[in-house]
Every structure is written in C-alpha cells, then in structure tokens.
Scaffold this active site. Structure first.
Site, PDB file in Angstrom:
ATOM      1  N   ARG A   1       3.291  22.901   5.860  1.00 35.41           N
ATOM      2  CA  ARG A   1       3.120  21.690   6.170  1.00 35.41           C
ATOM      3  C   ARG A   1       4.368  21.073   5.799  1.00 35.41           C
ATOM      4  O   ARG A   1       5.453  21.545   4.933  1.00 35.41           O
ATOM      5  CB  ARG A   1       1.962  20.939   5.535  1.00 35.41           C
ATOM      6  CG  ARG A   1       1.307  21.441   4.347  1.00 35.41           C
ATOM      7  CD  ARG A   1       1.829  20.916   2.963  1.00 35.41           C
ATOM      8  NE  ARG A   1       2.339  19.671   2.973  1.00 35.41           N
ATOM      9  CZ  ARG A   1       3.508  19.363   2.211  1.00 35.41           C
ATOM     10  NH1 ARG A   1       4.190  20.304   1.381  1.00 35.41           N
ATOM     11  NH2 ARG A   1       3.856  18.315   2.315  1.00 35.41           N
ATOM     12  N   GLY A   2       4.628  19.372   6.038  1.00 35.37           N
ATOM     13  CA  GLY A   2       5.867  19.044   5.556  1.00 35.37           C
ATOM     14  C   GLY A   2       6.763  18.890   6.984  1.00 35.37           C
ATOM     15  O   GLY A   2       6.762  20.045   7.367  1.00 35.37           O
TER      16      GLY A   2
ATOM     17  N   ARG B   1       0.509  19.550  15.227  1.00 37.22           N
ATOM     18  CA  ARG B   1       0.760  18.226  14.514  1.00 37.22           C
ATOM     19  C   ARG B   1       1.582  17.067  15.155  1.00 37.22           C
ATOM     20  O   ARG B   1       2.833  17.215  15.364  1.00 37.22           O
ATOM     21  CB  ARG B   1       1.311  18.824  13.107  1.00 37.22           C
ATOM     22  CG  ARG B   1       0.528  19.798  12.418  1.00 37.22           C
ATOM     23  CD  ARG B   1      -0.124  19.558  10.990  1.00 37.22           C
ATOM     24  NE  ARG B   1      -0.268  18.297  10.487  1.00 37.22           N
ATOM     25  CZ  ARG B   1       0.030  18.069   9.226  1.00 37.22           C
ATOM     26  NH1 ARG B   1       0.732  18.959   8.259  1.00 37.22           N
ATOM     27  NH2 ARG B   1      -0.264  16.807   8.630  1.00 37.22           N
TER      28      ARG B   1
ATOM     29  N   GLN C   1      -1.636  16.698  -1.999  1.00 41.64           N
ATOM     30  CA  GLN C   1      -0.206  17.533  -1.641  1.00 41.64           C
ATOM     31  C   GLN C   1       0.378  17.059  -2.943  1.00 41.64           C
ATOM     32  O   GLN C   1       1.251  17.908  -3.473  1.00 41.64           O
ATOM     33  CB  GLN C   1       0.789  16.786  -0.597  1.00 41.64           C
ATOM     34  CG  GLN C   1       0.364  17.438   0.667  1.00 41.64           C
ATOM     35  CD  GLN C   1      -0.841  16.453   1.393  1.00 41.64           C
ATOM     36  OE1 GLN C   1      -1.542  15.733   0.790  1.00 41.64           O
ATOM     37  NE2 GLN C   1      -0.628  16.532   2.999  1.00 41.64           N
TER      38      GLN C   1
ATOM     39  N   ASP D   1       7.754  11.718   7.899  1.00 40.34           N
ATOM     40  CA  ASP D   1       7.446  12.608   9.136  1.00 40.34           C
ATOM     41  C   ASP D   1       8.004  12.210  10.479  1.00 40.34           C
ATOM     42  O   ASP D   1       8.310  12.880  11.204  1.00 40.34           O
ATOM     43  CB  ASP D   1       6.032  12.612   9.396  1.00 40.34           C
ATOM     44  CG  ASP D   1       5.312  13.430   8.092  1.00 40.34           C
ATOM     45  OD1 ASP D   1       5.246  12.615   6.974  1.00 40.34           O
ATOM     46  OD2 ASP D   1       5.174  14.672   8.085  1.00 40.34           O
TER      47      ASP D   1
ATOM     48  N   ASN E   1       5.077   8.103   7.237  1.00 37.80           N
ATOM     49  CA  ASN E   1       4.719   8.926   6.018  1.00 37.80           C
ATOM     50  C   ASN E   1       3.439   9.197   5.729  1.00 37.80           C
ATOM     51  O   ASN E   1       2.631   8.392   6.014  1.00 37.80           O
ATOM     52  CB  ASN E   1       5.738   8.678   4.822  1.00 37.80           C
ATOM     53  CG  ASN E   1       5.813   9.799   3.878  1.00 37.80           C
ATOM     54  OD1 ASN E   1       6.085  10.978   4.263  1.00 37.80           O
ATOM     55  ND2 ASN E   1       5.632   9.463   2.672  1.00 37.80           N
ATOM     56  N   LYS E   2       3.106  10.023   4.740  1.00 34.07           N
ATOM     57  CA  LYS E   2       1.665  10.354   4.408  1.00 34.07           C
ATOM     58  C   LYS E   2       0.975   8.984   4.075  1.00 34.07           C
ATOM     59  O   LYS E   2       1.562   8.167   3.566  1.00 34.07           O
ATOM     60  CB  LYS E   2       1.830  11.090   3.221  1.00 34.07           C
ATOM     61  CG  LYS E   2       0.513  11.605   2.569  1.00 34.07           C
ATOM     62  CD  LYS E   2      -0.652  12.287   3.509  1.00 34.07           C
ATOM     63  CE  LYS E   2       0.142  13.495   4.335  1.00 34.07           C
ATOM     64  NZ  LYS E   2      -0.702  13.920   5.400  1.00 34.07           N
TER      65      LYS E   2
HETATM   66  O1  MRU Z   1       0.554  16.465   5.985  1.00 35.30           O
HETATM   67  P1  MRU Z   1       1.709  16.696   5.553  1.00 35.30           P
HETATM   68  O2  MRU Z   1       1.683  17.188   4.122  1.00 35.30           O
HETATM   69  O3  MRU Z   1       2.377  17.702   6.454  1.00 35.30           O
HETATM   70  O4  MRU Z   1       2.633  15.494   5.391  1.00 35.30           O
HETATM   71  C1  MRU Z   1       3.799  15.532   4.622  1.00 35.30           C
HETATM   72  C2  MRU Z   1       4.247  14.096   4.052  1.00 35.30           C
HETATM   73  O5  MRU Z   1       3.703  12.945   4.769  1.00 35.30           O
HETATM   74  C3  MRU Z   1       5.065  14.067   3.157  1.00 35.30           C
HETATM   75  O6  MRU Z   1       4.945  12.834   2.638  1.00 35.30           O
HETATM   76  C4  MRU Z   1       6.498  13.970   3.614  1.00 35.30           C
HETATM   77  O7  MRU Z   1       7.165  12.967   2.865  1.00 35.30           O
HETATM   78  C5  MRU Z   1       7.048  14.028   4.960  1.00 35.30           C
HETATM   79  S1  MRU Z   1       7.513  15.692   5.205  1.00 35.30           S
HETATM   80  C6  MRU Z   1       8.993  15.660   4.481  1.00 35.30           C
END
Ligand code: MRU
Length: 372
Positions: free
Chosen positions: A54-55, A94, A207, A248, A258-259
């Site tokens: 992920r990420g 995703r 995470q 993201d 972002n998350k």
């Molecule tokens: O759902 P994830 O774990 O893939 O999401 C990741 C994120 O949103 C992280 O916050 C991150 O900042 C972006 S990925 C570099």
C-alpha cells in the site's frame, strides 16, 4: 531501509528467478516480517487491492511489475486487447492513488512500441525497474529538500526538539525506499537534528500505529504514538512545530488527497498557525484535474476494516476481534481532500513549492503543454 542490519526495498525482483517479484506483506507488520512472492497478474492485483502492499509510490511500483507479469503471460498474436484488459483490472484495484494509473500508462506506452513477445517482456521488466528506481531516487531528493525546513525550525528553537506530526504511513513502506513524508525526517535524524515525531494511529487500518511506529523504531527516530483525535489539542498547546504528510493524488492546483483524517489535521494546523507540508514525488500529481474535492475519486473500502481490529495476543498469536455490536453498519472512506489553501507548501523531488497552479507549473513547466 535497514531491518535487522539488512537493507531492503519494499519490492524487488528475485535474484534467482526474475519472473518472481518479492514484496513484504504489510498486513502482518509490525508483528511478523513475511516476504511474499508475486508471479501472476492475479497475485499482483490481489496484493494491491487487499493491501499486502500500500502507499501511493509502492502501489505504482507494484503496478509497474504487474504489467511485466502480464507480459510474461501474454498470449501470442496481437496482444493489444490483452494488455488493455490487464491495465483495466489493475486500475480498478485502488482508485485514488494516482501512481497506479501513472505506472500502468507508462508501461502501456512502452509495451506498445515493441514488436514481439520477447521484446515486450524485456522492455516491461526494464520499465518496472526504472519506475522503482525513480521512486527511490525522488524520495531521497524529497528528503534533501525537506530537511532544510526542519533545520530552520531547529535553529529557531536553538536545538530544542522539532516536533513533527504525521498522519498514516507515507514512509519507506509506502514507497520503494525512504518514503515521502518520512524522507525529510530520516535526513534530519541522520544529520543529527533533534527531532521528535507524533504518529497519528490512523484508524481504521492503523497505518500509523502499525507501520510508521515500526519504521521509526527501526531507524531510531524518537516518536510518540497518539490517538487520531489528539493532534488538535497538541497544536493548541504548542506541542507541534510542523506537520508533514504524504498524498495519494494532488491536483495541478495543489489540492491534496491523502488518508482519511488528513483534512482535519490541516484545519487544526491552519487554526493554530502551524506549517502543514505535503511531500510527494511528481508521479503523484494528477495534471488533468483542478478541483480535488469534485474530481478525485475517493476509494470506499469494506466496513469490516472499521468494525474489526487485529493485533498480537499475550501468547504471541495474531488475532482479529470485533469491536462494535455484531451487525453494526459502518462506512469506510479511505481518503479525504485537503484544499490547497490549507497547504503551506509541497515538498517535491525538485524542491519546495507553493500549492498553487502557477508555482507548480513553474517547477514542472514540461507538464503545462498537456493542460489547458
Ligand atoms: O490506504 P493506503 O495505506 O495505501 O494510503 C496511504 C496514504 O494515504 C498515506 O497517507 C500516504 O500519505 C500516501 S501514500 C504515500
């Protein structure tokens, strides 16, 4: 990054058989360090969808190798429709992380120029490796630019700890190496700057608690885990000097997906006059869109991720338990959008840039031709 004195990337071709691609299964961290082998397109798609990896950066690198896996299994004859189906399958795994679509498009363009099966396999392997190497290099450069921001604050505080708050995991594990938000942190730590990181636990997938806390511990960076709702309180009491998060997908106008929960941290930082930085390699920019809230697709995941938590039992077993009453309906949006007006600056591989269209295009002038 080093784990028990051995350097790892988060994805790498098997040295003994490069048809096998190795990843670290992030679902099991921090309690189990398990390397998983990916071979088929289905393996790659499952690994991305179910978050073995992920990420944004790592999802992109994995998609790059997935297209190589697709090339290995391609039927003879005209493969146009085959590769476009593979790309479609991967894109759907995703939807928010821009790096995924970006890597797939880069592979499609490269594969499309090759005339036969062997050259398509060779080329797609080369491009996958380039995507991974570039991701690591760009993150290292993000660190070189971002560390200057931390050093300035450290100077102003006469060497007292610089308190940095981060959300989710935009670390080594979210990229091929270094991380985006963590690259300046690791660079500052290596330079001997006194820093301390507040790690949001980041419900529901945790995470922060599971991955960022583990990475920072492995690297020896002082840190404190906090419940997601704590950041605002810390900011009101001058316990946070800066926020650094990843993203993201970021629009050409500087809106940042972002998350989930990032937006609330940005609001609190703005209200308390605390700089809010977003670190990203340019592969995360979506050059085609202007309005983050209206145009960025927000992934919705299973409510089970909200209802269940996993962890280690006293007798060292991994266990998953239900928290709310059985049958509770829950909703699980993976990301939110922070408008550009709340972002102090973006930290990219080319330097630190204000989150607005003019400045972003001044830093990436070659992208302007594709945008109206
Ligand atoms: O759902 P994830 O774990 O893939 O999401 C990741 C994120 O949103 C992280 O916050 C991150 O900042 C972006 S990925 C570099």
């Amino acid at each position: 990054m080093k784990i028990k004195n051995r350097h790892y990337r988060t994805i790498w071709p098997d040295p003994a058989d490069r048809r096998i691609i190795n990843i670290i299964d992030q679902r099991l961290l921090p309690h189990r360090f398990v390397i998983e082998e990916l071979r088929t397109l289905a393996d790659f798609a499952t690994a991305i969808r179910d978050m073995h990896v992920r990420g944004a950066g790592l999802i992109g690198a994995t998609a790059g190798f997935a297209m190589y896996g697709a090339a290995l299994a391609a039927p003879t004859g005209d493969p146009g429709a085959y590769f476009s189906d593979c790309a479609q399958l991967l894109r759907a795994t995703r939807p928010t992380a821009k790096n995924l679509a970006w890597a797939v498009e880069r592979q499609l363009a490269a594969i499309g120029l090759e005339k036969d099966r062997d050259s398509r396999i060779k080329k797609s392997f080369q491009v996958a490796c380039e995507i991974a190497d570039e991701d690591a290099l760009f993150c290292r450069r993000i660190g070189e630019h971002g560390v200057k921001l931390i050093a300035e604050i450290s100077k102003r505080k006469n060497g007292q700890p610089v308190n940095i708050l981060t959300h989710c995991n935009a670390g080594w594990l979210a990229f091929v190496d270094y991380g985006s938000a963590t690259a300046p942190i690791y660079a500052a730590h290596a330079a001997g700057i006194n820093i301390h990181v507040y790690v949001d636990e980041t419900r529901p997938w945790l995470q922060g608690a599971r991955l960022t806390a583990w990475e920072l511990r492995e690297e020896g960076v002082p840190h404190t885990l906090i419940a997601d709702n704590t950041g605002g309180h810390l900011m009101q009491h001058a316990m946070v000097d800066m926020v650094i998060v990843g993203t993201d997908r970021t629009t050409r106008t500087g809106d940042v997906a972002n998350k989930i929960g990032t937006y609330l941290k940005a609001l609190a930082a703005h209200d308390n006059n605390i700089p809010f930085y977003v670190a990203l390699p340019s592969s995360t920019f979506d050059w085609e869109i202007e309005d983050g809230i209206g145009q960025i697709p927000i992934e919705e995941r299973s409510g089970d991720e909200v209802n269940y938590v996993s962890g280690l039992t006293a007798d060292n077993r991994l266990e998953t338990v239900l928290v709310p009453p059985a049958g509770t309906r829950s909703q699980n949006f993976g990301f939110d959008v922070t408008p550009a007006r709340l972002v102090t600056a973006l930290i990219t591989e080319r330097g630190v840039v204000a989150a607005n269209r003019e400045e972003i295009f001044r830093m990436f002038p070659e992208m302007k031709k594709d945008c109206s």
